[in-house]
Motif scaffolding. Structure first.
Motif, PDB file in Angstrom:
ATOM      1  N   TYR A 117       0.841  -1.201   0.000  1.00 22.83           N
ATOM      2  CA  TYR A 117       0.000   0.000   0.000  1.00 22.83           C
ATOM      3  C   TYR A 117       0.877   1.252   0.000  1.00 22.83           C
ATOM      4  O   TYR A 117       1.933   1.303   0.634  1.00 22.83           O
ATOM      5  N   TYR A 119       0.910   5.400   0.702  1.00 23.43           N
ATOM      6  CA  TYR A 119       0.233   6.461   1.434  1.00 23.43           C
ATOM      7  C   TYR A 119       0.973   7.773   1.184  1.00 23.43           C
ATOM      8  O   TYR A 119       2.195   7.799   1.023  1.00 23.43           O
ATOM      9  N   CYS A 312      -4.470   6.822   1.356  1.00 16.98           N
ATOM     10  CA  CYS A 312      -3.905   5.669   0.664  1.00 16.98           C
ATOM     11  C   CYS A 312      -4.139   5.895  -0.835  1.00 16.98           C
ATOM     12  O   CYS A 312      -5.291   5.923  -1.293  1.00 16.98           O
ATOM     13  N   ASN A 314      -3.275   4.062  -3.559  1.00 10.67           N
ATOM     14  CA  ASN A 314      -3.667   2.948  -4.433  1.00 10.67           C
ATOM     15  C   ASN A 314      -4.875   2.185  -3.895  1.00 10.67           C
ATOM     16  O   ASN A 314      -5.223   1.132  -4.397  1.00 10.67           O
ATOM     17  N   ASN A 315      -5.510   2.724  -2.854  1.00 13.84           N
ATOM     18  CA  ASN A 315      -6.777   2.191  -2.361  1.00 13.84           C
ATOM     19  C   ASN A 315      -7.463   3.293  -1.555  1.00 13.84           C
ATOM     20  O   ASN A 315      -7.392   3.331  -0.325  1.00 13.84           O
ATOM     21  N   LYS A 318      -9.323   2.926   1.841  1.00  9.59           N
ATOM     22  CA  LYS A 318      -8.623   2.453   3.031  1.00  9.59           C
ATOM     23  C   LYS A 318      -8.443   3.618   4.013  1.00  9.59           C
ATOM     24  O   LYS A 318      -7.918   4.677   3.662  1.00  9.59           O
TER      25      LYS A 318
END
Length: 390
Positions: A117, A119, A312, A314-315, A318
């Motif tokens: 992940y 951030y 985050c 790439n998500n 989250k």
């Protein structure tokens, strides 16, 4: 009620570790492993340490220790380049010697965890420091809770400051404190019959004691300046830093002071850390203060997840807890003691206080001469003790 109620309080308490001596990691309801970021850089000399951990899951056995996040890659970006951090202990990442902050520059934190992940924080501009203009202390009484949750009325020092600002910028400051209680007392000679026998050396000695306990704080919750609604006068007067009890009863929760006699003569060494905040950081602490000050009344703010300036990338769904803060700081120190219905306070140099300790020396209290090998004289106080003032 939001299921993230505990998460909001967690994010606040993590960020308050700069002034507190103990961190509380509450259990959270979510089953997800949420990243907690504790990051602060200032205009002071580094290195700076950024801590990563996981929120403690609801139902876990621990509420007082973090679950550190190791093997992550952290980088700080500023106007001039990038600076990779090194993991110096589990979950703690330290800035390199080449990283030096500059007032007015913007800083961004990037994190890549071992699970892939990514951030990234919002850019945080480092504001110019705002120092206090005057400090004052009032001799007064306040009600405090002791370690048994009993309400005590104690005499002490109400410490306050004035901040004056001639510019059009609003004053946005946060305060943390570190209090060292210095004490001294004597244990007189004791004889089996209540009187001193000058011929019996075993009953002719007492003890002189001095010691100190540090890492105590006097501020309540989040101590920030109030927001001023008008620009005509940006001065802040009588802002309360905290209350210092003059009685040892006010410090019973501290183990190193538990057995100090109530007749101990107390001195105080107070460090005040004054952080100047940018708008985003001030908004975070203002929201945190509002939640901690809520008392359950009908119009109190509803607890919700505190805003984090870290996302985050790439998500986006989250959740991240904590805040990457860039605030300038001014550190000052004061020596304080009780006068005759007054408070004596004087500015002194900031020094590093050793860990809590107690020093005891025997002293001679008989009418005849002491043994040749007996120590006679004053206790060797540390060079910083009382700073030789007042």
């Amino acid at each position: 009620m939001s299921r993230y109620f505990n998460l909001s309080i967690l994010a606040l308490l993590i960020l308050c570790t700069t002034g507190c001596s103990e961190v509380y990691y509450p259990k959270v309801i979510s089953d997800n492993e949420l990243l907690v970021v504790d990051g602060l850089i200032t205009n002071a000399s580094g290195p700076f340490v950024i801590k990563l951990s996981k929120a403690v899951k609801y139902g876990s056995g621990s509420v007082s220790s973090p679950d550190p996040v190791s093997n992550a890659k952290l980088t700080i970006f500023d106007n001039n380049g990038s600076y990779p951090l090194q993991e110096t202990s589990q979950g703690e990442y330290t800035t390199p010697p080449s990283f030096v902050t500059k007032i007015g520059n913007s800083y961004k934190l990037q994190i890549q965890t071992e699970d892939g992940y990514m951030y990234e924080s919002d850019p945080q501009q480092l504001p110019a420091p705002q120092s206090y203009d005057s400090i004052k202390s009032y001799y007064t009484t306040e009600k405090i809770l002791d370690s048994d949750k009993s309400l005590l009325t104690l005499t002490g020092a109400d410490v306050r400051i004035d901040l004056l600002n001639s510019s059009s910028d609003k004053i946005k400051c946060r305060f943390t404190t570190n209090l060292t209680v210095q004490y001294r007392y004597s244990i007189p000679p004791v004889t089996p019959y209540g009187s001193i026998d000058a011929t019996d050396i075993s009953y002719c000695t007492g003890y002189l004691c001095h010691g100190w306990a540090t890492n105590l704080s006097i501020e309540n919750n989040v101590n920030i300046t109030d927001e001023i609604s008008t620009s005509a006068n940006n001065s802040i007067s009588n802002h309360k830093i905290g209350f210092i009890p003059f009685s040892i009863a006010g410090y019973q929760a501290d183990q190193d002071l538990k057995f100090v006699p109530s007749v101990a003569y107390l001195y105080f060494y107070l460090k005040i850390n004054q952080y100047t905040l940018n708008d985003a950081t001030y908004a975070f602490y203002k929201a945190a203060k509002g939640q901690l000050n809520a008392s359950g009344k009908i119009f109190d703010p509803i607890a919700s997840q505190l805003y984090s300036n870290i996302k985050c990338t790439n998500n986006p769904s989250k959740t991240v807890l904590g805040f990457f803060e860039a605030s300038s700081v001014v550190n000052t120190a004061f020596f304080i003691r009780q006068g005759d219905n007054s408070v004596l306070i004087n500015k002194v140099p900031t020094v590093k206080i050793p860990p809590n300790t107690l020093v005891e020396n025997k002293y001679w209290a008989c009418e005849s001469l002491p043994p040749k090998d007996f120590y006679l004289g004053n206790l060797p106080y540390p060079s910083w003790w009382g700073h030789g003032v007042l």
